[in-house]
Design a protein around this motif. Structure first.
Motif, PDB file in Angstrom:
ATOM      1  N   ASN A 102       4.647  65.075  25.442  1.00 58.58           N
ATOM      2  CA  ASN A 102       5.578  64.092  24.569  1.00 58.58           C
ATOM      3  C   ASN A 102       6.927  63.608  25.330  1.00 58.58           C
ATOM      4  OD1 ASN A 102       5.913  63.435  22.065  1.00 58.58           O
ATOM      5  ND2 ASN A 102       7.392  65.189  21.242  1.00 58.58           N
ATOM      6  N   TYR A 103       6.489  63.180  26.328  1.00 57.47           N
ATOM      7  CA  TYR A 103       7.630  62.226  26.967  1.00 57.47           C
ATOM      8  C   TYR A 103       7.861  60.950  26.314  1.00 57.47           C
ATOM      9  CZ  TYR A 103       7.031  65.509  31.015  1.00 57.47           C
ATOM     10  OH  TYR A 103       6.783  66.526  31.916  1.00 57.47           O
ATOM     11  N   PRO A 104       9.008  60.260  26.390  1.00 58.06           N
ATOM     12  CA  PRO A 104       9.051  59.024  25.947  1.00 58.06           C
ATOM     13  C   PRO A 104       8.204  58.054  26.305  1.00 58.06           C
ATOM     14  CG  PRO A 104      11.197  59.637  26.961  1.00 58.06           C
ATOM     15  CD  PRO A 104      10.350  60.643  27.141  1.00 58.06           C
ATOM     16  N   ILE A 105       7.800  56.896  25.500  1.00 56.27           N
ATOM     17  CA  ILE A 105       6.985  55.842  25.943  1.00 56.27           C
ATOM     18  C   ILE A 105       7.840  54.671  26.314  1.00 56.27           C
ATOM     19  CG2 ILE A 105       5.034  54.481  25.431  1.00 56.27           C
ATOM     20  CD1 ILE A 105       4.425  57.537  25.523  1.00 56.27           C
ATOM     21  N   ARG A 161       2.439  61.575  29.730  1.00 54.84           N
ATOM     22  CA  ARG A 161       3.507  61.202  28.780  1.00 54.84           C
ATOM     23  C   ARG A 161       2.983  61.610  27.047  1.00 54.84           C
ATOM     24  NH1 ARG A 161       7.630  56.651  30.067  1.00 54.84           N
ATOM     25  NH2 ARG A 161       7.439  56.376  32.327  1.00 54.84           N
ATOM     26  N   ILE A 162       1.992  61.440  26.895  1.00 56.12           N
ATOM     27  CA  ILE A 162       1.445  61.870  25.641  1.00 56.12           C
ATOM     28  C   ILE A 162       1.227  63.377  25.723  1.00 56.12           C
ATOM     29  CG2 ILE A 162      -0.630  61.944  24.111  1.00 56.12           C
ATOM     30  CD1 ILE A 162      -1.224  58.900  25.115  1.00 56.12           C
ATOM     31  N   LYS A 163       0.651  63.878  26.887  1.00 54.39           N
ATOM     32  CA  LYS A 163       0.511  65.265  26.804  1.00 54.39           C
ATOM     33  C   LYS A 163       1.881  66.259  26.724  1.00 54.39           C
ATOM     34  CE  LYS A 163      -2.637  67.762  29.361  1.00 54.39           C
ATOM     35  NZ  LYS A 163      -3.355  68.276  30.572  1.00 54.39           N
ATOM     36  N   THR A 199      -2.059  67.349  20.666  1.00 55.28           N
ATOM     37  CA  THR A 199      -3.110  66.346  21.269  1.00 55.28           C
ATOM     38  C   THR A 199      -3.978  67.101  21.622  1.00 55.28           C
ATOM     39  OG1 THR A 199      -1.492  65.934  23.143  1.00 55.28           O
ATOM     40  CG2 THR A 199      -1.343  64.362  21.159  1.00 55.28           C
ATOM     41  N   VAL A 200      -4.580  68.015  21.109  1.00 57.38           N
ATOM     42  CA  VAL A 200      -5.831  68.970  21.815  1.00 57.38           C
ATOM     43  C   VAL A 200      -6.954  68.025  22.202  1.00 57.38           C
ATOM     44  CG1 VAL A 200      -7.249  71.250  21.658  1.00 57.38           C
ATOM     45  CG2 VAL A 200      -4.982  71.162  20.766  1.00 57.38           C
ATOM     46  N   LYS A 201      -7.363  67.314  21.258  1.00 59.42           N
ATOM     47  CA  LYS A 201      -8.621  66.543  21.468  1.00 59.42           C
ATOM     48  C   LYS A 201      -8.708  65.449  22.372  1.00 59.42           C
ATOM     49  CE  LYS A 201     -12.209  66.617  18.999  1.00 59.42           C
ATOM     50  NZ  LYS A 201     -13.353  67.460  18.618  1.00 59.42           N
ATOM     51  N   ALA A 244      -9.626  50.901  19.781  1.00 52.14           N
ATOM     52  CA  ALA A 244      -8.296  50.757  20.190  1.00 52.14           C
ATOM     53  C   ALA A 244      -7.558  49.788  19.274  1.00 52.14           C
ATOM     54  CB  ALA A 244      -8.515  49.914  21.432  1.00 52.14           C
ATOM     55  N   GLY A 245      -6.237  49.875  19.133  1.00 47.08           N
ATOM     56  CA  GLY A 245      -5.296  48.829  18.376  1.00 47.08           C
ATOM     57  C   GLY A 245      -4.176  49.867  17.728  1.00 47.08           C
ATOM     58  N   ARG A 246      -3.046  49.624  18.089  1.00 48.07           N
ATOM     59  CA  ARG A 246      -1.850  50.412  17.272  1.00 48.07           C
ATOM     60  C   ARG A 246      -1.752  51.665  17.444  1.00 48.07           C
ATOM     61  NH1 ARG A 246      -0.265  47.193  12.197  1.00 48.07           N
ATOM     62  NH2 ARG A 246      -2.629  47.670  11.518  1.00 48.07           N
ATOM     63  N   TYR A 247      -2.790  52.622  18.052  1.00 45.34           N
ATOM     64  CA  TYR A 247      -2.825  53.873  18.003  1.00 45.34           C
ATOM     65  C   TYR A 247      -1.689  54.542  18.888  1.00 45.34           C
ATOM     66  CZ  TYR A 247      -7.082  53.852  15.423  1.00 45.34           C
ATOM     67  OH  TYR A 247      -8.182  53.677  14.671  1.00 45.34           O
ATOM     68  N   GLN A 248      -1.119  55.836  18.308  1.00 43.14           N
ATOM     69  CA  GLN A 248      -0.158  56.622  18.795  1.00 43.14           C
ATOM     70  C   GLN A 248      -0.781  57.685  18.850  1.00 43.14           C
ATOM     71  OE1 GLN A 248       3.049  55.968  16.202  1.00 43.14           O
ATOM     72  NE2 GLN A 248       3.902  54.236  17.240  1.00 43.14           N
ATOM     73  N   ALA A 249      -0.351  58.817  19.832  1.00 45.85           N
ATOM     74  CA  ALA A 249      -0.782  60.037  19.999  1.00 45.85           C
ATOM     75  C   ALA A 249      -1.305  60.739  18.711  1.00 45.85           C
ATOM     76  CB  ALA A 249       0.212  61.011  20.508  1.00 45.85           C
ATOM     77  N   GLN A 250      -0.438  60.690  17.836  1.00 43.20           N
ATOM     78  CA  GLN A 250      -1.025  61.501  16.544  1.00 43.20           C
ATOM     79  C   GLN A 250      -2.139  60.839  15.629  1.00 43.20           C
ATOM     80  OE1 GLN A 250      -0.361  64.846  16.161  1.00 43.20           O
ATOM     81  NE2 GLN A 250       1.123  64.730  17.999  1.00 43.20           N
ATOM     82  N   SER A 251      -1.970  59.685  15.512  1.00 42.66           N
ATOM     83  CA  SER A 251      -2.957  58.810  14.994  1.00 42.66           C
ATOM     84  C   SER A 251      -4.369  58.902  15.574  1.00 42.66           C
ATOM     85  CB  SER A 251      -2.701  57.407  14.583  1.00 42.66           C
ATOM     86  OG  SER A 251      -2.089  56.705  15.735  1.00 42.66           O
ATOM     87  N   ALA A 252      -4.209  58.880  17.025  1.00 39.83           N
ATOM     88  CA  ALA A 252      -5.503  59.053  17.771  1.00 39.83           C
ATOM     89  C   ALA A 252      -5.960  60.269  17.671  1.00 39.83           C
ATOM     90  CB  ALA A 252      -5.005  58.621  19.311  1.00 39.83           C
TER      91      ALA A 252
END
Length: 366
Positions: free
Chosen positions: A338-341, A334-336, A2-4, A299-307
């Motif tokens: 990869n901790y559980p959401i 948590r995103i950075k 999730t670099v960007k 915004a809407g239903r995004y997760q780390a990879q789709s964002a």
């Protein structure tokens, strides 16, 4: 990877720590009477100050602009002082926070607006829409909306003035900027979408006419506080609260071009986020990117990879994560890593007190 998402971003005069947005989410916990932001809300937003940008919950610009019980306002000195607690708490944690300025138009009930008849672009009831009122308990009571009256020219001038004053009040309250809520079926959206607007004057009919109110509100706010502190939220493909447009691609590309000319600092697109909802067409995102040149947020239903994919493709500059921020105050961390959401408790979204607002732990604290 999730670099960007974790690159800094320049927003007007502001430098944001990352490209993660906490979008506005109604929580209905303002102090009564008076609909005043409070210490509990200040703690809630401060817990989430690691977002690159927080857009606070929808905040009514006038007593008539309120759609639901217990939502905060920004038209009295007490309300401004309440919001100052929130902005001070967020800034103390290094965060950036915008106010979302809100007039619901027809999406309300007389019980929420002092017994008055709601106003809208047109005398068209939002069919099948319910709002909640204070029924004397801490559980909201849901009731059907009523038919509004069509706004006169004098009403339009008055409400534009209320938006302008609310923008000034937001800056007085310490917000870094404001977001105009022009999405999700509320007042500005009731002018934009063709099936909610049957006016025959310069505010109805053609796309240009239906965008006129949006443009006049934005111009008034930019004049008051500067375009570099004004964002706008739109919802091109939703039918929330009964607003539907017959030609959403054409209408909302024209809106993007209009807002680009007005040089607002960002455009925030609310995508549909329920499970079987239609996706935003990929071609629309490409065309909107060409129409609007400043910061673009989805915004809407995004997760780390789709964002990350959206940012890498250059179709957006920032991405909002709504409900995940409710139960994960440390969502960027948590995103950075990869901790559980964690999942939120739907029963505590609206109304109540600290339970379901302040008691979600950070991952490290669990």
């Amino acid at each position: 990877m999730t670099v960007k998402l974790f690159e800094s971003h320049t927003l007007g005069q502001l430098t944001l720590a990352n490209r993660i947005v906490m979008p506005p989410m109604t929580r209905s916990r303002a102090t009564q009477p008076g609909n005043i932001a409070n210490d509990m809300m200040a703690q809630y937003y401060a817990q989430r100050a690691s977002a690159g940008l927080i857009v606070a919950e929808g905040t009514q610009i006038s007593p008539e602009g309120q759609g639901y019980a217990w939502t905060p306002g920004i038209y009295t000195q007490e309300q401004i002082a309440g919001w100052r607690k929130v902005t001070d708490a967020v800034h103390a944690k290094g965060g950036v926070i915008f106010a979302q300025l809100w007039h619901v138009g027809r999406v309300t009930h007389p019980d929420n607006i002092g017994g008055a008849q709601p106003i809208s672009s047109s005398a068209l009831k939002a069919e099948g829409v319910k709002v909640f009122i204070d029924n004397g308990t801490d559980e909201p009571g849901f009731v059907d909306v009523v038919e509004p009256r069509a706004m006169t020219k004098a009403d339009i001038t008055e409400v534009i003035g209320q938006y302008r004053q609310a923008a000034l009040n937001a800056i007085e309250a310490g917000f870094d900027g404001i977001e105009l809520h022009a999405a999700n079926g509320y007042l500005v959206n009731q002018f934009i979408d063709s099936q909610a607007n049957n006016r025959s004057d310069e505010y109805g009919g053609s796309i240009e006419n239906r965008l006129r109110f949006l443009g006049e509100v934005v111009e008034a706010m930019c004049d008051a506080i500067g375009a570099d502190r004004v964002g706008v939220r739109l919802a091109p493909f939703t039918s929330l609260n009964g607003t539907v447009d017959d030609t959403p691609v054409e209408t909302y590309l024209a809106a993007g071009e209009l807002l680009n000319r007005l040089n607002i600092v960002y455009l925030h697109i609310a995508e549909v986020d329920w499970d079987d909802a239609p996706e935003t067409p990929a071609e629309f995102k490409v065309r909107l990117r060409h129409a609007f040149r400043n910061t673009l947020i989805y915004a809407g239903r995004y997760q780390a990879q789709s964002a990350e994919h959206l940012l890498t493709a250059g179709l957006a500059d920032m991405v909002g994560f709504g409900r995940p921020f409710i139960a994960n105050p440390d969502l960027p961390e948590r995103i950075k890593h990869n901790y559980p959401i964690a999942a939120h408790d739907p029963a505590t979204l609206f109304g109540g007190a600290e339970k379901g607002l302040l008691d979600y732990p950070s991952y490290q604290a669990q």
